[in-house]
Enzyme design. Structure first.
Site, PDB file in Angstrom:
ATOM      1  N   ASP A  10     -22.996   4.821 -15.362  1.00 11.40           N
ATOM      2  CA  ASP A  10     -23.893   5.970 -15.271  1.00 11.40           C
ATOM      3  C   ASP A  10     -25.309   5.401 -15.190  1.00 11.40           C
ATOM      4  O   ASP A  10     -25.811   4.862 -16.167  1.00 11.40           O
ATOM      5  CB  ASP A  10     -23.713   6.841 -16.520  1.00 11.40           C
ATOM      6  CG  ASP A  10     -24.607   8.077 -16.486  1.00 11.40           C
ATOM      7  OD1 ASP A  10     -25.324   8.268 -15.484  1.00 11.40           O
ATOM      8  OD2 ASP A  10     -24.583   8.849 -17.463  1.00 11.40           O
TER       9      ASP A  10
ATOM     10  N   GLY B  38      -5.762   5.788   7.943  1.00 11.94           N
ATOM     11  CA  GLY B  38      -5.695   4.336   8.087  1.00 11.94           C
ATOM     12  C   GLY B  38      -4.520   3.742   7.337  1.00 11.94           C
ATOM     13  O   GLY B  38      -4.305   2.524   7.391  1.00 11.94           O
ATOM     14  N   HIS B  39      -3.787   4.589   6.634  1.00 14.83           N
ATOM     15  CA  HIS B  39      -2.673   4.100   5.813  1.00 14.83           C
ATOM     16  C   HIS B  39      -1.337   4.451   6.461  1.00 14.83           C
ATOM     17  O   HIS B  39      -1.161   5.547   6.975  1.00 14.83           O
ATOM     18  CB  HIS B  39      -2.740   4.717   4.422  1.00 14.83           C
ATOM     19  CG  HIS B  39      -3.996   4.376   3.686  1.00 14.83           C
ATOM     20  ND1 HIS B  39      -4.108   3.247   2.915  1.00 14.83           N
ATOM     21  CD2 HIS B  39      -5.195   4.996   3.636  1.00 14.83           C
ATOM     22  CE1 HIS B  39      -5.336   3.192   2.405  1.00 14.83           C
ATOM     23  NE2 HIS B  39      -6.009   4.242   2.824  1.00 14.83           N
TER      24      HIS B  39
ATOM     25  N   ASP C 240       0.820  -1.228   0.000  1.00 13.94           N
ATOM     26  CA  ASP C 240       0.000   0.000   0.000  1.00 13.94           C
ATOM     27  C   ASP C 240       0.851   1.275   0.000  1.00 13.94           C
ATOM     28  O   ASP C 240       1.606   1.517   0.931  1.00 13.94           O
ATOM     29  CB  ASP C 240      -0.880  -0.072   1.264  1.00 13.94           C
ATOM     30  CG  ASP C 240      -1.660   1.193   1.586  1.00 13.94           C
ATOM     31  OD1 ASP C 240      -1.716   2.117   0.757  1.00 13.94           O
ATOM     32  OD2 ASP C 240      -2.241   1.238   2.700  1.00 13.94           O
TER      33      ASP C 240
END
Lengths: 556, 556
Positions: free
Chosen positions: B444, B368-369, B196
């Protein structure tokens, strides 16, 4: 004439700059004398589709044109001068500004073909008599030279407007904030202070512009190939520091971007940029010198689509190509709303192989606006009786109000205003007065104010799901369909993949029309409404979209 | 079977999540076995007008459906699970996720009427055999419980995918990051790590979620009236801390906002929220209790137009009205692009007279990272031979690559990939392999992929200057004009103020048509082009705008 002999009151109000960052315009009125401070523009927010810029509605000033003694400009940023080319077309009043500010304004007015305005260059020791009002000035620090605060002496007392400011004890030029004059004003007594609230939420002092210079030098020292610096064109202090770094490390400097070229020309001519004669090179000559001998200064620090840096990053700039090994410094922080655009530009530069130095990872920007301690210092020096926080969105005005109360302004003497609200002072007592009509004037191309809420609402609708035009030609005589219905769509679906859907839509229209004719609905308006409703319902069921539907009936 | 007996290769690639924050989807393929990790959505950027969400193009997986052994989900955030309702309609493969994650997914699939998917709840000690691949898991800390990293054992070696993570040594629940398992994996040898990169530009360690709890308690302690906390619905740790503060200070809690209600129900049912039985009150009962006995938890921390908080701020919420003296905590930081919307919400709340506590002025959010030190710790524990930074825009991937090199990964062993790029590993050696086709699928309404570049370009055009429809009915026989030209505009100018302009435009069309007829231009296409060109030129000269022009010719 003694005070208030004629029952005159002092009115202080904003036509722009309250509850917003942009289109600053403030006014001080005493009886038949109005002094205006600044005339800025604002860039449209994301809801104002297709709008170029926004300016204040100055109809109050136009109606009272004979009372307006002049517009004083505190400094040369767009949100303080950008409205002038539009406003001065309606408001033929004298203009007062310091030398650099006037230089930037004159360029603007020339481009807009506004010629018939009386202009007076002021300096920090100027004294202007404007009817019963008298204006004097004091030097401040900001991210553009020649920024001043204004003291307007009125029969009720002194009203001080700080302009945009911070306290930079080590400024890049020798324009030190005039602490002594501020102290003197405070000692003599300030009736009301209007002060810049931009950074009122930020604790501490705002850093010195020189600290950015240190980072720039560090970057220049390590760069192996060319250095490209993107920053705000108006930040002449920062440009000076790029120039200094070039001199120190033996690089020539090329200038890229229309506004950068323009500002550097004006600032150099007026003596606000100190630049060795042979420093600047033409962009055509960049490639003739080895990389470590070249620097480029450029616009585009906000990731603007058509700016020089963005075009360089996308390898679509006519003159300058960024090469692997080049160092690109983005000496700015994103203005809220620009984060994604800048991020994309940085990504693109990294992909080319450039080394990118930007605000998330390096100290390459300081704000031009004072933080909480700067603001408290200004309040403490000027010790105003009344306080009006200006130049900020509501929460910033409110945060500034709290700072004022913390340094001793009485809570009941703090006035948080909206544009058009007035603070009325008579016999030394202030209260909210009558409202002045004002608002936003939207500028789209050559149109000033012809785009209003209906047009914007339609643009918003069109942008979401596009449009379907339904055309049908009827016989005037028989009321029968002669041609159509034809359905043409734009921005709705990719037609080739949705032929079936549009065929069915056609049937829906046809059925609706037949039903209406049977029911002898002969009025066009209700026929159109029926078409719109049935088609809208059908399309929403099938696609969960709501395109604009425009039925057109032609009679032959 | 020994390694590579059949010349198989290990392929690692992303279908989403590279050079973007959102629509995460990664795949590990060895021979005839593919394991997919995550299937997220992305919210549209400002250029994707009218688009609801964006998902990865999974055509490669659909074509190789027989090889896909399953989709493993690392945690329950939208950018990791949000694509499932769309993707599982085409891709009928087993799904693996931890308990809470599966709870959130099941709710989604039910709403989308996707029923026929084999689902297996995993836990940190699960072992999955997926063809020749084997998956095991390790607990991580993130802003939602039950987040895991995945280790996929392949004949070439272990591939580890961290999921989203930080290291929080004092987590709100007892889900400690499994440092020991990570160390064990590192000791055994990790062939390739995917990690991450969201906060790879940010120095230091990311703070513990508990630090936000302290601020919340402090706010609850001082609040005189009601406390309204807006946060991300999925941040169950934060919701737990709001619950704890309610218990501590004797307040009842009302829940507002569809997704908040939904997540709290699921999390409570599955045991991820510890909540006294009588804590929750109905929104109808808020006004029956004194202010200091009530708290509200709500969605809308990003200033979303239709969210509960925005409606409360605009006094248009059906159930909850915010009153002067209430305290509103916005326990989130703006996601880039949302700054202005949140700012407006805060301003509106202050105007009502609420006390607003938000990230610019208080410690009410932690990411949160993991920041740089978290990322380096992960890299140091796992000691991968090869490294692929994932989950980030290009500059973040690049910053993460530099961190990997700083802790000892060889520069030539770091692979920065785009979506669709493959890293191919055979006989322990990695290189870039063939590209996998992928891209963005725009959703869409009910349309999946029917809005492409042409439709978006039209929406953009329409949004800027609107549209002019020019209709004319011609006689098929004589080629003469029977009706029209009529000009109808939408989103261009406010008609009442521009009648003259539109009259002139009508003349321009008429003249053009007459000229064409004289020149015997009979083809409709060129007649239309002529109308479009002359009208466009006229309007640009007069207004500096370029509306879309849509000529329609009917023949009778």
């Amino acid at each position: 004439m003694s005070k208030n002999q004629r029952g005159n009151k002092l009115l202080i109000f904003a036509l722009g700059g309250m509850d917003e960052i942009g289109k600053n315009m403030y006014a001080i009125q005493y009886g038949n004398d109005i002094v205006v401070i600044d005339a800025g523009l604002m860039f449209p927010d994301e809801e104002m589709l297709g709008i170029d810029v926004v300016i204040p509605d100055v109809s109050y000033l136009v109606e009272n044109q004979d009372k307006v003694r002049g517009i004083i400009i505190t400094h040369g940023h767009e949100d303080h001068i950008g409205g002038l080319p539009y406003i001065l077309k309606q408001l033929k009043v004298p203009l007062y500004a310091t030398q650099l500010t006037m230089g930037l304004i004159e360029h603007k007015l020339r481009e807009a073909h506004v010629h018939d305005i009386k202009r007076t260059v002021i300096h920090v020791n100027s004294e202007l008599t404007l009817g019963q009002l008298k204006a004097t000035f004091f030097q401040t620090n900001h991210s553009i030279p020649d920024s001043v605060g204004v003291c307007v002496d009125t029969p009720e007392g002194a009203v001080v407007h700080t302009g945009d400011f911070k306290f930079d004890m080590t400024p890049v030029n020798d324009q030190y904030a005039d602490l002594h004059r501020m102290a003197e004003l405070g000692k003599k007594g300030v009736l009301c202070l209007l002060s810049d609230s931009t950074n009122a939420e930020r604790p501490g002092f705002t850093g010195s512009e020189q600290s950015v210079g240190e980072s720039l030098k560090e970057t220049f020292r390590h760069a192996k190939q060319r250095v490209i610096v993107a920053t705000f064109a108006s930040n002449i202090h920062r440009i000076q520091q790029v120039v200094d770094a070039c001199v120190l490390y033996g690089r020539k400097l090329a200038v890229v971007g229309r506004s950068m070229i323009n500002v550097i020309n004006i600032a150099t001519e007026l003596g606000y940029l100190q630049m060795p004669e042979d420093l600047i090179i033409d962009t055509d000559d960049i490639n003739r010198l080895p990389g470590h001998k070249v620097a480029v200064i450029s616009t585009g620090s906000q990731g603007e689509t058509m700016s020089a840096l963005t075009r360089m990053a996308n390898s679509s700039h006519r003159k300058v190509e960024i090469l692997p090994g080049d160092t690109v410094v983005i000496a700015a922080t994103p203005i809220p709303g620009n984060e994604r655009a800048i991020g994309k530009t940085i990504d693109q530069l990294f992909r080319i192989g450039a080394d990118v130095v930007y605000s998330a990872v390096a100290h390459v920007h300081v704000s031009g606006h004072g933080s909480q301690e700067d603001l408290k210092l200004m309040l403490s020096l000027l010790k105003p009786k009344y306080f009006i926080p200006i130049h900020g969105e509501y929460r910033m005005l409110r945060a500034h109000a709290q700072l004022a109360e913390a340094v001793g302004v009485r809570p009941e003497n703090v006035f948080i205003c909206d544009n058009g609200d007035t603070v009325e002072i008579a016999n030394g007592r202030a209260r909210y007065g009558p409202k002045i009509p004002t608002g936003k004037v939207l500028i789209d191309g050559l149109g000033v104010g012809d785009v209003g809420n209906i047009v914007l609402r339609d643009r918003k609708l069109l942008s979401q799901d596009g449009i379907l035009v339904v055309v049908v030609t009827l016989s005037k005589e028989h009321g029968t369909i002669l041609a159509g219905p034809d359905i043409i769509s734009r921005g709705f679906v990719y037609v080739r993949e949705s032929e079936k859907l549009l065929d069915e839509a056609n049937h829906v229209v046809r059925n609706t029309m037949e039903r209406c004719m049977k029911d002898q609905v002969s009025e066009w308006a209700s026929l159109k409404t029926n078409i719109r409703d049935s088609l809208s319902k059908f399309l929403f069921e099938r696609t969960r979209r709501r395109p604009m539907i425009l039925p057109i009936i032609m009679e032959v």
